[in-house]
Design an enzyme around this catalytic site. Structure first.
Site, mmCIF file in Angstrom:
data_model
loop_
_atom_site.group_PDB
_atom_site.id
_atom_site.type_symbol
_atom_site.label_atom_id
_atom_site.label_comp_id
_atom_site.label_asym_id
_atom_site.label_seq_id
_atom_site.Cartn_x
_atom_site.Cartn_y
_atom_site.Cartn_z
ATOM 1 N N LYS A 10 26.961 -48.084 32.208
ATOM 2 C CA LYS A 10 25.648 -47.872 31.569
ATOM 3 C C LYS A 10 25.693 -48.333 30.117
ATOM 4 C CE LYS A 10 24.669 -43.618 29.957
ATOM 5 N NZ LYS A 10 24.376 -43.581 28.514
ATOM 6 N N ASN A 11 26.763 -47.949 29.410
ATOM 7 C CA ASN A 11 26.816 -48.216 27.962
ATOM 8 C C ASN A 11 27.201 -49.644 27.622
ATOM 9 O OD1 ASN A 11 25.985 -45.639 27.639
ATOM 10 N ND2 ASN A 11 27.947 -44.817 26.950
ATOM 11 N N ARG A 24 20.933 -40.099 34.848
ATOM 12 C CA ARG A 24 20.856 -41.094 33.772
ATOM 13 C C ARG A 24 22.129 -41.931 33.718
ATOM 14 N NH1 ARG A 24 19.412 -38.929 28.131
ATOM 15 N NH2 ARG A 24 19.724 -41.142 27.864
ATOM 16 N N ARG A 62 17.421 -42.895 23.942
ATOM 17 C CA ARG A 62 17.578 -43.289 22.549
ATOM 18 C C ARG A 62 18.229 -44.657 22.399
ATOM 19 N NH1 ARG A 62 18.451 -39.492 20.240
ATOM 20 N NH2 ARG A 62 18.990 -40.535 18.305
ATOM 21 N N ARG A 104 21.833 -37.540 15.901
ATOM 22 C CA ARG A 104 21.833 -38.947 16.321
ATOM 23 C C ARG A 104 20.963 -39.831 15.414
ATOM 24 N NH1 ARG A 104 23.120 -39.044 21.846
ATOM 25 N NH2 ARG A 104 23.731 -41.213 21.531
ATOM 26 N N PRO A 105 21.172 -39.774 14.087
ATOM 27 C CA PRO A 105 20.348 -40.632 13.209
ATOM 28 C C PRO A 105 20.660 -42.106 13.452
ATOM 29 C CG PRO A 105 22.165 -39.687 11.987
ATOM 30 C CD PRO A 105 22.214 -39.076 13.355
ATOM 31 N N CYS A 147 18.237 -34.934 20.064
ATOM 32 C CA CYS A 147 19.008 -35.116 21.301
ATOM 33 C C CYS A 147 19.855 -33.846 21.442
ATOM 34 C CB CYS A 147 19.871 -36.372 21.132
ATOM 35 S SG CYS A 147 21.261 -36.447 22.246
ATOM 36 N N ILE A 156 33.023 -36.257 17.079
ATOM 37 C CA ILE A 156 31.980 -37.287 17.007
ATOM 38 C C ILE A 156 30.581 -36.684 16.891
ATOM 39 C CG2 ILE A 156 30.948 -39.304 18.158
ATOM 40 C CD1 ILE A 156 33.824 -39.830 17.375
ATOM 41 N N ASP A 197 32.790 -39.065 25.357
ATOM 42 C CA ASP A 197 32.048 -38.993 26.632
ATOM 43 C C ASP A 197 32.889 -38.405 27.760
ATOM 44 O OD1 ASP A 197 30.076 -42.041 26.189
ATOM 45 O OD2 ASP A 197 29.993 -40.052 25.282
HETATM 46 C C1 EPZ Z 1 27.137 -44.492 21.961
HETATM 47 O O1 EPZ Z 1 26.120 -43.729 21.346
HETATM 48 C C2 EPZ Z 1 27.084 -44.151 23.449
HETATM 49 N N1 EPZ Z 1 25.786 -44.543 23.979
HETATM 50 C C3 EPZ Z 1 27.301 -42.645 23.626
HETATM 51 O O2 EPZ Z 1 27.298 -42.371 25.024
HETATM 52 C C4 EPZ Z 1 28.674 -42.295 23.054
HETATM 53 O O3 EPZ Z 1 28.882 -40.907 23.164
HETATM 54 C C5 EPZ Z 1 28.731 -42.718 21.579
HETATM 55 O O4 EPZ Z 1 28.421 -44.124 21.455
HETATM 56 C C6 EPZ Z 1 30.097 -42.473 20.968
HETATM 57 O O5 EPZ Z 1 31.069 -43.165 21.684
HETATM 58 C C7 EPZ Z 1 25.567 -45.850 24.262
HETATM 59 O O6 EPZ Z 1 26.425 -46.703 24.068
HETATM 60 C C8 EPZ Z 1 24.225 -46.205 24.827
HETATM 61 P P1 EPZ Z 1 27.411 -43.618 17.625
HETATM 62 P P2 EPZ Z 1 25.709 -44.042 19.809
HETATM 63 O O7 EPZ Z 1 26.395 -44.372 16.858
HETATM 64 O O8 EPZ Z 1 25.943 -45.466 19.509
HETATM 65 C C9 EPZ Z 1 26.697 -40.961 13.774
HETATM 66 C C10 EPZ Z 1 26.730 -41.179 26.959
HETATM 67 O O9 EPZ Z 1 26.991 -40.026 27.311
HETATM 68 N N2 EPZ Z 1 25.719 -41.982 13.374
HETATM 69 O O10 EPZ Z 1 28.724 -44.272 17.924
HETATM 70 O O11 EPZ Z 1 24.356 -43.481 19.600
HETATM 71 C C11 EPZ Z 1 26.274 -40.219 15.036
HETATM 72 O O12 EPZ Z 1 25.417 -39.152 14.717
HETATM 73 C C12 EPZ Z 1 26.297 -41.457 25.538
HETATM 74 O O13 EPZ Z 1 26.807 -42.193 27.700
HETATM 75 C C13 EPZ Z 1 25.099 -41.862 12.136
HETATM 76 O O14 EPZ Z 1 25.347 -40.905 11.390
HETATM 77 O O15 EPZ Z 1 26.761 -43.174 19.012
HETATM 78 C C14 EPZ Z 1 27.595 -39.740 15.582
HETATM 79 O O16 EPZ Z 1 27.999 -38.568 14.904
HETATM 80 C C15 EPZ Z 1 26.160 -40.187 24.722
HETATM 81 N N3 EPZ Z 1 24.204 -42.818 11.751
HETATM 82 C C16 EPZ Z 1 28.553 -40.870 15.214
HETATM 83 O O17 EPZ Z 1 27.913 -41.606 14.162
HETATM 84 C C17 EPZ Z 1 23.892 -43.894 12.550
HETATM 85 O O18 EPZ Z 1 23.081 -44.753 12.138
HETATM 86 C C18 EPZ Z 1 28.856 -41.827 16.354
HETATM 87 O O19 EPZ Z 1 27.614 -42.201 16.929
HETATM 88 C C19 EPZ Z 1 24.532 -44.001 13.801
HETATM 89 C C20 EPZ Z 1 25.446 -43.038 14.194
#
Ligand code: EPZ
Length: 449
Positions: A39-40, A415, A110, A139-140, A134, A345, A323
């Site tokens: 998916k990702n 999902r 998202r 998730r900013p 979320c 995370i 995950d």
């Molecule tokens: C991706 O989400 C995955 N989703 C998530 O999988 C996964 O848990 C996550 O990466 C971490 O590996 C997809 O790829 C579609 P991040 P993403 O940006 O990109 C903070 C699942 O279960 N952050 O790597 O949204 C954020 O809050 C899903 O399949 C900011 O602060 O995660 C988090 O604490 C859930 N500002 C950390 O960084 C930003 O602009 C990592 O988030 C972006 C992120």
């Protein structure tokens, strides 16, 4: 007068959301299961189709609700969506003329934010809804926006939407992420592919899904180097061609089925997956006493004795995947000893804990740390799914528990897991999906006139 089930008055979407999964625990799972496309990995690949006006076809596209949402989003922008003569998904964004991602779609997924970079790169403008909250955290997407501004985008956030535009073209920039962000890295990599000049992404995500995207973009003519490292270099090109993109195996899905085999006292093999994608997870399973065998494209797990408790803490790839934290916790619930699990995370990714406790798990929370004291047996109970991976951990616990477990709100599971009850059933689980029928006559306890 006859009585109707209350659901008869519910809108269709509410009825679908009332599906639940019923598991009769105690059946050891044995056999092999095919791993679906990730998916990702699939979601950014679909967004990448926006970067070209030539058709793109996809191999190993999983059939998941989130994928349907992303395809709907592209169609909403005007893309032509079809299946080619080999039954592969085909997306042609040549007709696309509406660089938008509306709230109605973004609020359900998202990752729709992944279209922001591609829309800006292709059309010079984009209007993408902010995803909103979320279950697992705020998730900013500030890091996505900061990076695009560094590339010359003018961005305003009003009425819950990101409005972005660029006069001519985005230009290359040296972007250092404050935090490792997977979709942030992917969004900016796609934006940089068509920008003027060179972009450096420092502190970039190293996830296999990021590498899959880079490889696919190179197949389309992009100039990208060092993907998979924390410093990726992209030199913008004039345009990208279409092509055939292959989605990599879903390492999270595969790990979930391997965990299902272990927690139920069986032996499961996952097919069509490179074990290197799960290095850290497999090494922690070995530390817990599991027998892990691997080949070029398969992984087998079993355990001859009760697993030992081990400590984990989540971190960006190649660390322990966040995950898989909930699934690993389910295994630790019946391991011998106490395990300390730190979630580094996301700030609220322990929603499965209170549900696991209902099944007899002994877990104490303290901030981002959970201490799991292994028990001999879990007991089946009605529980509620709260988010995608939490619901997977409840399924695992239900497989191991004595008695019956009913998991409600399984739309969360749909999902990210393709036909989960079918795949688990093929491995020997006693599991079925319950869809409430509104033509059921509802007999109230009380007499009515
Ligand atoms: C991706 O989400 C995955 N989703 C998530 O999988 C996964 O848990 C996550 O990466 C971490 O590996 C997809 O790829 C579609 P991040 P993403 O940006 O990109 C903070 C699942 O279960 N952050 O790597 O949204 C954020 O809050 C899903 O399949 C900011 O602060 O995660 C988090 O604490 C859930 N500002 C950390 O960084 C930003 O602009 C990592 O988030 C972006 C992120």
């Amino acid at each position: 007068m006859h009585h109707l089930h209350p659901l008869a008055f519910a809108p269709t979407w509410q009825r679908i959301q009332m599906d639940s999964i019923l598991i009769q625990g105690g059946c050891p799972l044995n056999g092999s299961v095919q791993t679906s496309g990730a998916k990702n990995a699939a979601l950014p690949l679909l967004a990448a189709a926006i970067l070209t006006d030539k058709p793109v076809t996809f191999q190993r596209m999983p059939h998941l609700c989130d994928i349907t949402t992303m395809i709907t989003l592209l169609a909403n922008q005007g893309a032509d969506v079809s299946m080619d003569d080999q039954d592969r998904l085909r997306i042609d964004t040549a007709p696309s003329n509406n660089p938008e991602a509306p709230y109605e779609l973004v609020k359900t997924m998202r990752a729709s934010a992944l279209v922001l970079g591609p829309l800006l790169a292709r059309f010079g403008r984009a209007r993408v809804s902010l995803p909103g909250g979320c279950a697992i955290g705020a998730r900013p997407m500030d890091l996505h926006l900061k990076g695009l501004e560094a590339m010359g985008a003018k961005i305003s956030v009003e009425h819950g939407y990101v409005d972005a535009k660029v006069e001519k073209k985005l230009h290359g920039a040296h972007i250092a992420f404050d935090k490792v962000t997977v979709t942030g890295t992917e969004n900016l990599m796609m934006a940089a592919a068509l920008a003027d000049g060179e972009t450096i992404l420092d502190n970039a995500a190293r996830e296999p899904e990021v590498v899959n995207l880079a490889e696919s973009l190179r197949n389309m003519g992009a100039d990208i180097e060092n993907d998979g490292s924390s410093c990726i270099r992209i030199r913008g090109v004039e345009s990208l061609s279409g092509g055939e993109l292959e989605v990599i195996a879903d390492r999270i899905e595969a790990a979930t089925y391997l965990a299902a085999g272990l927690i139920s006292g069986g032996e499961v093999t996952t097919r069509d997956i490179n074990p290197d994608l799960l290095d850290t997870f497999l090494s922690r399973l070995r530390d817990a006493g599991a027998i892990v065998e691997t080949g070029k494209d398969w992984i087998r797990c079993s355990a001859s004795n009760r697993l030992r408790a081990v400590n984990i803490e989540t971190s960006p790839h190649p660390g322990f995947p966040t995950d898989l934290q909930a699934q690993f916790m389910a295994i630790m619930c019946i391991a011998e000893g106490s395990s300390v699990i730190r979630e580094n995370i996301f700030e609220n990714r322990f929603m499965h804990v209170q549900e696991l406790r209902r099944m007899g798990a002994r877990i104490v929370l303290n901030g981002n740390m959970a201490v799991v004291e292994g028990v001999e047996k879990l007991s089946g109970a009605p529980v509620m799914a709260t988010d995608l991976r939490a619901s997977a951990s409840l399924v695992l616990a239900g497989l191991a528990a004595t008695g019956e477990t009913t998991i409600s709100r399984v739309y969360h599971i749909d999902r990210g897991y393709e036909r989960i009850e079918e795949k688990l059933g093929q491995l020997g689980a006693s599991i079925r999906r319950i869809t409430p029928h509104t033509d059921m006559f509802w007999r109230p306890d009380f007499a009515t006139s």
